[in-house]
Design an enzyme around this catalytic site. Structure first.
Site, PDB file in Angstrom:
ATOM      1  N   GLU A   7      -0.374  -9.406  -0.199  1.00 39.14           N
ATOM      2  CA  GLU A   7      -1.770  -9.528  -0.116  1.00 39.14           C
ATOM      3  C   GLU A   7      -2.542  -9.784  -1.451  1.00 39.14           C
ATOM      4  O   GLU A   7      -3.578 -10.522  -1.556  1.00 39.14           O
ATOM      5  CB  GLU A   7      -2.424  -8.775   0.935  1.00 39.14           C
ATOM      6  N   GLU A  13       4.509  -4.852   7.293  1.00 40.80           N
ATOM      7  CA  GLU A  13       3.838  -3.833   8.152  1.00 40.80           C
ATOM      8  C   GLU A  13       4.135  -3.591   9.574  1.00 40.80           C
ATOM      9  O   GLU A  13       4.155  -2.538   9.969  1.00 40.80           O
ATOM     10  CB  GLU A  13       2.245  -4.379   7.987  1.00 40.80           C
ATOM     11  N   ALA A  51       0.780  -1.168   0.048  1.00 45.50           N
ATOM     12  CA  ALA A  51       0.034   0.064   0.083  1.00 45.50           C
ATOM     13  C   ALA A  51       0.988   1.355   0.026  1.00 45.50           C
ATOM     14  O   ALA A  51       1.888   1.364   0.572  1.00 45.50           O
ATOM     15  CB  ALA A  51      -0.871   0.094   0.964  1.00 45.50           C
ATOM     16  N   GLY A  84       0.635  -4.917   0.882  1.00 46.75           N
ATOM     17  CA  GLY A  84      -0.595  -5.086   0.401  1.00 46.75           C
ATOM     18  C   GLY A  84      -0.241  -5.879  -1.032  1.00 46.75           C
ATOM     19  O   GLY A  84      -1.094  -6.439  -1.825  1.00 46.75           O
TER      20      GLY A  84
HETATM   21  N1  DAK Z   1       4.606   3.332  -0.872  1.00 48.88           N
HETATM   22  C1  DAK Z   1       4.927   4.213  -1.440  1.00 48.88           C
HETATM   23  N2  DAK Z   1       6.171   4.417  -2.258  1.00 48.88           N
HETATM   24  C2  DAK Z   1       6.872   3.406  -2.151  1.00 48.88           C
HETATM   25  C3  DAK Z   1       6.524   2.325  -1.601  1.00 48.88           C
HETATM   26  C4  DAK Z   1       5.414   2.171  -1.013  1.00 48.88           C
HETATM   27  N3  DAK Z   1       4.985   0.724  -0.349  1.00 48.88           N
HETATM   28  N4  DAK Z   1       7.373   1.253  -2.002  1.00 48.88           N
HETATM   29  C5  DAK Z   1       8.438   1.802  -2.737  1.00 48.88           C
HETATM   30  N5  DAK Z   1       8.014   2.970  -2.986  1.00 48.88           N
HETATM   31  C6  DAK Z   1       8.730   4.243  -3.679  1.00 48.88           C
HETATM   32  C7  DAK Z   1      10.092   4.825  -2.906  1.00 48.88           C
HETATM   33  O1  DAK Z   1       9.445   5.810  -1.779  1.00 48.88           O
HETATM   34  C8  DAK Z   1      10.846   5.476  -3.999  1.00 48.88           C
HETATM   35  O2  DAK Z   1      10.386   6.556  -4.505  1.00 48.88           O
HETATM   36  P1  DAK Z   1      11.105   7.769  -4.663  1.00 48.88           P
HETATM   37  O3  DAK Z   1      12.015   8.246  -3.328  1.00 48.88           O
HETATM   38  O4  DAK Z   1      11.951   7.643  -5.838  1.00 48.88           O
HETATM   39  O5  DAK Z   1      10.272   8.855  -4.854  1.00 48.88           O
HETATM   40  C9  DAK Z   1      10.517   4.417  -5.092  1.00 48.88           C
HETATM   41  O6  DAK Z   1       9.286   3.720  -4.788  1.00 48.88           O
HETATM   42  C10 DAK Z   1      11.488   3.283  -5.277  1.00 48.88           C
HETATM   43  O7  DAK Z   1      11.771   2.898  -4.081  1.00 48.88           O
HETATM   44  P2  DAK Z   1      13.373   2.520  -3.435  1.00 48.88           P
HETATM   45  O8  DAK Z   1      14.291   3.832  -4.050  1.00 48.88           O
HETATM   46  O9  DAK Z   1      13.147   2.450  -2.028  1.00 48.88           O
HETATM   47  O10 DAK Z   1      13.691   1.361  -3.904  1.00 48.88           O
HETATM   48  P3  DAK Z   1      14.783   0.286  -3.482  1.00 48.88           P
HETATM   49  O11 DAK Z   1      15.233  -0.708  -4.433  1.00 48.88           O
HETATM   50  O12 DAK Z   1      15.901   0.829  -2.741  1.00 48.88           O
HETATM   51  O13 DAK Z   1      13.965  -0.539  -2.428  1.00 48.88           O
HETATM   52  C11 DAK Z   1      12.029  -1.767  -1.570  1.00 48.88           C
HETATM   53  C12 DAK Z   1      12.921  -1.269  -2.782  1.00 48.88           C
HETATM   54  C13 DAK Z   1      10.847  -2.453  -2.005  1.00 48.88           C
HETATM   55  C14 DAK Z   1      12.817  -2.841  -0.624  1.00 48.88           C
HETATM   56  C15 DAK Z   1      11.585  -0.334  -0.720  1.00 48.88           C
HETATM   57  O14 DAK Z   1      11.100   0.473  -1.668  1.00 48.88           O
HETATM   58  C16 DAK Z   1      10.730  -0.610   0.449  1.00 48.88           C
HETATM   59  O15 DAK Z   1      10.958  -1.374   1.559  1.00 48.88           O
HETATM   60  N6  DAK Z   1       9.241  -0.189  -0.083  1.00 48.88           N
HETATM   61  C17 DAK Z   1       8.461  -0.402   1.095  1.00 48.88           C
HETATM   62  C18 DAK Z   1       7.984  -1.562   1.332  1.00 48.88           C
HETATM   63  C19 DAK Z   1       6.816  -1.817   2.351  1.00 48.88           C
HETATM   64  O16 DAK Z   1       7.022  -1.711   3.580  1.00 48.88           O
HETATM   65  N7  DAK Z   1       5.572  -2.239   2.059  1.00 48.88           N
HETATM   66  C20 DAK Z   1       4.638  -2.305   2.918  1.00 48.88           C
HETATM   67  C21 DAK Z   1       3.708  -1.080   2.793  1.00 48.88           C
HETATM   68  S1  DAK Z   1       2.482  -1.270   4.082  1.00 48.88           S
HETATM   69  C22 DAK Z   1      -4.714  -1.878   5.820  1.00 48.88           C
HETATM   70  C23 DAK Z   1      -4.612  -2.537   4.454  1.00 48.88           C
HETATM   71  C24 DAK Z   1      -3.424  -2.841   3.993  1.00 48.88           C
HETATM   72  C25 DAK Z   1      -2.168  -2.240   4.441  1.00 48.88           C
HETATM   73  C26 DAK Z   1      -2.202  -1.938   5.779  1.00 48.88           C
HETATM   74  C27 DAK Z   1      -3.599  -1.710   6.278  1.00 48.88           C
HETATM   75  N8  DAK Z   1      -5.780  -1.822   6.279  1.00 48.88           N
HETATM   76  C28 DAK Z   1      -7.130  -2.310   5.905  1.00 48.88           C
HETATM   77  C29 DAK Z   1      -6.073  -1.086   7.548  1.00 48.88           C
HETATM   78  C30 DAK Z   1      -0.959  -2.774   3.865  1.00 48.88           C
HETATM   79  C31 DAK Z   1       0.021  -1.879   4.311  1.00 48.88           C
HETATM   80  C32 DAK Z   1       1.295  -1.989   3.452  1.00 48.88           C
HETATM   81  O17 DAK Z   1       1.353  -2.633   2.252  1.00 48.88           O
END
Ligand code: DAK
Length: 260
Positions: free
Chosen positions: A114, A134, A66, A111
């Site tokens: 998921e 998360e 997400a 997400g």
């Molecule tokens: N959201 C927004 N932007 C994201 C992103 C994300 N999840 N993942 C990556 N990006 C963006 C980065 O910010 C970056 O943007 P700029 O800085 O270039 O503007 C660009 O994508 C490239 O990412 P990186 O520079 O970080 O690339 P790397 O190769 O260094 O790293 C990575 C890749 C996938 C390891 C890293 O980007 C990363 O850790 N990303 C976040 C992964 C993450 O934590 N995903 C889970 C998100 S939380 C709910 C329902 C659903 C959810 C929660 C609650 N309810 C119903 C209550 C779900 C939650 C989630 O999914």
């Protein structure tokens, strides 16, 4: 690739849905979820489409989760609406009348994992990475991860992934039974299209009913599930497709199923 956030390519009987925000690693924001929802409605209503594939644009990510930037700014009300929207969209994937295959071509985090789990099964490229990070953000999975992952790989392994938030490779996901097949990235779409085309040749009503039976029956006592199966078998037996399938076998030719 065009500016559309969700692309739909129709190669009847297949449909390829691509989440298209590669600069943000295809992270799911509200606009993407709404576009995905509309696209799913279109493919569900299109009788020429028999199997659906979901993938992510680019070579790096399926969906990196997400959208953290969007979520970080949300008011509680916006958060609740976002959560509801996501849950409805993922349910729509799961309950689509046709099989949905996830072609995971890179990061499938939060997400993103998921979304893949809401599909009927997952093929992944060798570079794919799965995880539910998360808790590292102080939140918990909210698009079905705590429910669908343990059903697929068992409670212990699901809890380990959810509590640690650690990423696993495609090979580890394969060993856990989360993924059905892993192939080199350049072969992913061919492998997915091959299995999808094979499914699309089969009786579409039979496949659709079997999909619902596996999903609904999984949470029922065995006897109830088997009862539901026998009733559904009766429905299948009343179709033109059943007559065609059996006639074609006896006439030693390939069946032509019309979904009637
Ligand atoms: N959201 C927004 N932007 C994201 C992103 C994300 N999840 N993942 C990556 N990006 C963006 C980065 O910010 C970056 O943007 P700029 O800085 O270039 O503007 C660009 O994508 C490239 O990412 P990186 O520079 O970080 O690339 P790397 O190769 O260094 O790293 C990575 C890749 C996938 C390891 C890293 O980007 C990363 O850790 N990303 C976040 C992964 C993450 O934590 N995903 C889970 C998100 S939380 C709910 C329902 C659903 C959810 C929660 C609650 N309810 C119903 C209550 C779900 C939650 C989630 O999914």
């Amino acid at each position: 690739m065009s500016e559309e956030l969700v692309m739909l390519e129709k190669e009847a009987p297949l449909a390829l849905i691509t989440i298209n925000r590669p600069k943000a690693l295809n992270a799911l924001n509200s606009k993407v979820l709404k576009a995905l929802s509309e696209t799913l409605d279109r493919v569900n209503d299109d009788e020429e489409i028999r199997v659906v594939v979901i993938t992510g644009a680019g070579e790096k990510a399926f969906v990196a989760g997400a959208d953290i930037a969007e979520m970080s700014e949300m008011t509680p009300l916006e958060g609740a609406n976002f959560s509801r929207l996501g849950q409805l969209v993922f349910k729509k994937v799961e309950e689509l009348k046709k099989p949905v295959i996830a072609a995971v071509n890179g990061f499938a985090l939060g997400g993103g994992s998921e979304l893949a789990l809401a599909c009927d099964f997952i093929y992944a490229s060798e570079n794919a990475k799965f995880g539910l990070p998360e808790v590292t953000l102080g939140i918990m999975p909210g698009f079905g991860g705590t429910q669908r992952l343990p059903r697929l790989i068992g409670k212990g392994r699901a809890k380990e992934l959810i509590f640690t938030g650690k990423m696993i490779s495609a090979k580890e996901a394969l060993e856990m039974g989360m993924v059905n097949r892993v192939v080199p990235q350049e072969q992913l779409m061919d492998a997915v299209k091959e299995v999808a085309s094979g499914i699309a040749k089969n009786g579409p009503i039979a496949v659709s009913i079997a999909k619902g039976l596996v999903d609904v029956g999984y949470d029922l006592p065995l006897d109830d599930g088997c009862l539901m199966e026998s009733k559904s078998f009766g429905v299948c037996a009343s179709t033109e497709d059943k007559r065609e399938g059996m006639k074609a076998f006896l006439e030693k030719r390939k069946p032509v199923f019309k979904g009637r």
